[in-house]
Design a protein around this motif. Structure first.
Motif, PDB file in Angstrom:
ATOM      1  N   PHE A 110      36.690  37.238  45.532  1.00  0.00           N
ATOM      2  CA  PHE A 110      36.575  38.619  45.001  1.00  0.00           C
ATOM      3  C   PHE A 110      36.337  38.514  43.516  1.00  0.00           C
ATOM      4  O   PHE A 110      35.753  39.176  43.099  1.00  0.00           O
ATOM      5  CB  PHE A 110      37.916  39.500  45.418  1.00  0.00           C
ATOM      6  CG  PHE A 110      37.870  40.849  45.253  1.00  0.00           C
ATOM      7  CD1 PHE A 110      37.078  41.691  45.603  1.00  0.00           C
ATOM      8  CD2 PHE A 110      38.778  41.258  44.144  1.00  0.00           C
ATOM      9  CE1 PHE A 110      36.846  43.064  45.109  1.00  0.00           C
ATOM     10  CE2 PHE A 110      38.731  42.300  43.622  1.00  0.00           C
ATOM     11  CZ  PHE A 110      37.776  43.544  44.298  1.00  0.00           C
ATOM     12  N   SER A 111      37.086  37.795  42.670  1.00  0.00           N
ATOM     13  CA  SER A 111      37.078  37.747  41.529  1.00  0.00           C
ATOM     14  C   SER A 111      35.686  37.439  40.929  1.00  0.00           C
ATOM     15  O   SER A 111      35.290  37.791  40.077  1.00  0.00           O
ATOM     16  CB  SER A 111      38.104  36.755  41.012  1.00  0.00           C
ATOM     17  OG  SER A 111      37.910  36.346  39.720  1.00  0.00           O
ATOM     18  N   ARG A 112      34.922  36.544  41.637  1.00  0.00           N
ATOM     19  CA  ARG A 112      33.552  35.815  41.324  1.00  0.00           C
ATOM     20  C   ARG A 112      32.576  37.323  41.336  1.00  0.00           C
ATOM     21  O   ARG A 112      31.575  37.098  40.717  1.00  0.00           O
ATOM     22  CB  ARG A 112      33.137  35.103  42.247  1.00  0.00           C
ATOM     23  CG  ARG A 112      33.616  33.777  42.103  1.00  0.00           C
ATOM     24  CD  ARG A 112      32.745  32.459  42.556  1.00  0.00           C
ATOM     25  NE  ARG A 112      32.897  32.681  44.227  1.00  0.00           N
ATOM     26  CZ  ARG A 112      33.912  32.238  45.140  1.00  0.00           C
ATOM     27  NH1 ARG A 112      34.861  31.655  44.725  1.00  0.00           N
ATOM     28  NH2 ARG A 112      33.628  32.425  46.556  1.00  0.00           N
ATOM     29  N   ARG A 113      32.980  38.264  42.038  1.00  0.00           N
ATOM     30  CA  ARG A 113      31.925  39.365  41.881  1.00  0.00           C
ATOM     31  C   ARG A 113      32.039  40.198  40.574  1.00  0.00           C
ATOM     32  O   ARG A 113      31.045  41.228  40.228  1.00  0.00           O
ATOM     33  CB  ARG A 113      32.444  40.489  43.102  1.00  0.00           C
ATOM     34  CG  ARG A 113      32.432  39.892  44.674  1.00  0.00           C
ATOM     35  CD  ARG A 113      33.095  40.726  45.365  1.00  0.00           C
ATOM     36  NE  ARG A 113      32.963  40.026  46.821  1.00  0.00           N
ATOM     37  CZ  ARG A 113      32.528  40.186  47.791  1.00  0.00           C
ATOM     38  NH1 ARG A 113      31.502  41.235  47.990  1.00  0.00           N
ATOM     39  NH2 ARG A 113      32.565  39.624  49.076  1.00  0.00           N
ATOM     40  N   PHE A 114      32.823  39.963  39.728  1.00  0.00           N
ATOM     41  CA  PHE A 114      33.184  40.663  38.375  1.00  0.00           C
ATOM     42  C   PHE A 114      32.297  39.843  37.359  1.00  0.00           C
ATOM     43  O   PHE A 114      32.530  38.643  37.275  1.00  0.00           O
ATOM     44  CB  PHE A 114      34.553  40.670  37.882  1.00  0.00           C
ATOM     45  CG  PHE A 114      35.324  41.725  38.847  1.00  0.00           C
ATOM     46  CD1 PHE A 114      35.212  42.979  38.694  1.00  0.00           C
ATOM     47  CD2 PHE A 114      35.990  41.256  39.788  1.00  0.00           C
ATOM     48  CE1 PHE A 114      36.112  44.035  39.710  1.00  0.00           C
ATOM     49  CE2 PHE A 114      36.872  42.074  40.728  1.00  0.00           C
ATOM     50  CZ  PHE A 114      36.861  43.417  40.410  1.00  0.00           C
ATOM     51  N   ASP A 115      31.505  40.651  36.557  1.00  0.00           N
ATOM     52  CA  ASP A 115      30.608  39.891  35.507  1.00  0.00           C
ATOM     53  C   ASP A 115      31.731  39.527  34.401  1.00  0.00           C
ATOM     54  O   ASP A 115      31.594  38.613  33.763  1.00  0.00           O
ATOM     55  CB  ASP A 115      29.464  40.861  35.106  1.00  0.00           C
ATOM     56  CG  ASP A 115      28.598  40.881  35.943  1.00  0.00           C
ATOM     57  OD1 ASP A 115      28.374  39.913  36.927  1.00  0.00           O
ATOM     58  OD2 ASP A 115      27.846  42.195  36.016  1.00  0.00           O
ATOM     59  N   TYR A 116      32.502  40.394  34.143  1.00  0.00           N
ATOM     60  CA  TYR A 116      33.627  40.329  33.032  1.00  0.00           C
ATOM     61  C   TYR A 116      34.879  40.604  33.592  1.00  0.00           C
ATOM     62  O   TYR A 116      35.193  41.420  34.407  1.00  0.00           O
ATOM     63  CB  TYR A 116      33.301  41.320  31.894  1.00  0.00           C
ATOM     64  CG  TYR A 116      31.914  41.213  31.366  1.00  0.00           C
ATOM     65  CD1 TYR A 116      31.615  39.975  30.435  1.00  0.00           C
ATOM     66  CD2 TYR A 116      30.826  42.143  31.723  1.00  0.00           C
ATOM     67  CE1 TYR A 116      30.408  40.112  29.868  1.00  0.00           C
ATOM     68  CE2 TYR A 116      29.764  41.920  31.224  1.00  0.00           C
ATOM     69  CZ  TYR A 116      29.466  41.032  30.258  1.00  0.00           C
ATOM     70  OH  TYR A 116      27.993  40.726  29.888  1.00  0.00           O
ATOM     71  N   LYS A 117      35.871  39.796  32.778  1.00  0.00           N
ATOM     72  CA  LYS A 117      37.163  39.871  33.124  1.00  0.00           C
ATOM     73  C   LYS A 117      38.023  40.019  31.734  1.00  0.00           C
ATOM     74  O   LYS A 117      37.879  39.151  31.093  1.00  0.00           O
ATOM     75  CB  LYS A 117      37.742  38.678  33.876  1.00  0.00           C
ATOM     76  CG  LYS A 117      37.043  38.680  35.330  1.00  0.00           C
ATOM     77  CD  LYS A 117      37.670  37.256  36.066  1.00  0.00           C
ATOM     78  CE  LYS A 117      36.864  37.155  37.214  1.00  0.00           C
ATOM     79  NZ  LYS A 117      35.325  36.315  36.885  1.00  0.00           N
TER      80      LYS A 117
END
Length: 93
Positions: free
Chosen positions: A9-16
């Motif tokens: 799920f985390s990989r779906r975000f461009d920025y954290k």
């Protein structure tokens, strides 16, 4: 709390963006800004004591709101340290 997010799920975000918990002086400022000036406080009330707890800004706001609601329904609506500490313990758990 990135460690709580599933890696797929985390990989779906461009920025954290990491938001660190506020330090003591920042928590002190948050308490001073959120607490109502015209409220009645017990004699030994200490914002400095409340700011010692490692809380986030959101937690501080919830604690103040919940304490205010509990205090408003009392016969003597006075903010007390014990009521705040109870709410802090509840929020931390």
């Amino acid at each position: 709390l990135l460690e709580n997010i599933d890696p797929a799920f985390s990989r779906r975000f461009d920025y954290k963006i990491e938001f660190k918990k506020p330090d003591f002086s920042q928590r002190l400022l948050l308490f001073r800004n959120y607490l109502p000036e015209n409220a009645v406080y017990e004699e030994n009330f200490s914002i400095e004591e409340l700011a010692k707890y490692p809380l986030t800004g959101g937690q501080i706001k919830v604690i103040i709101k919940n304490t205010a609601l509990n205090t408003a329904v009392k016969d003597e609506p006075i903010f007390t340290m014990s009521e705040f500490k109870n709410m802090i313990d509840r929020e931390i758990k």
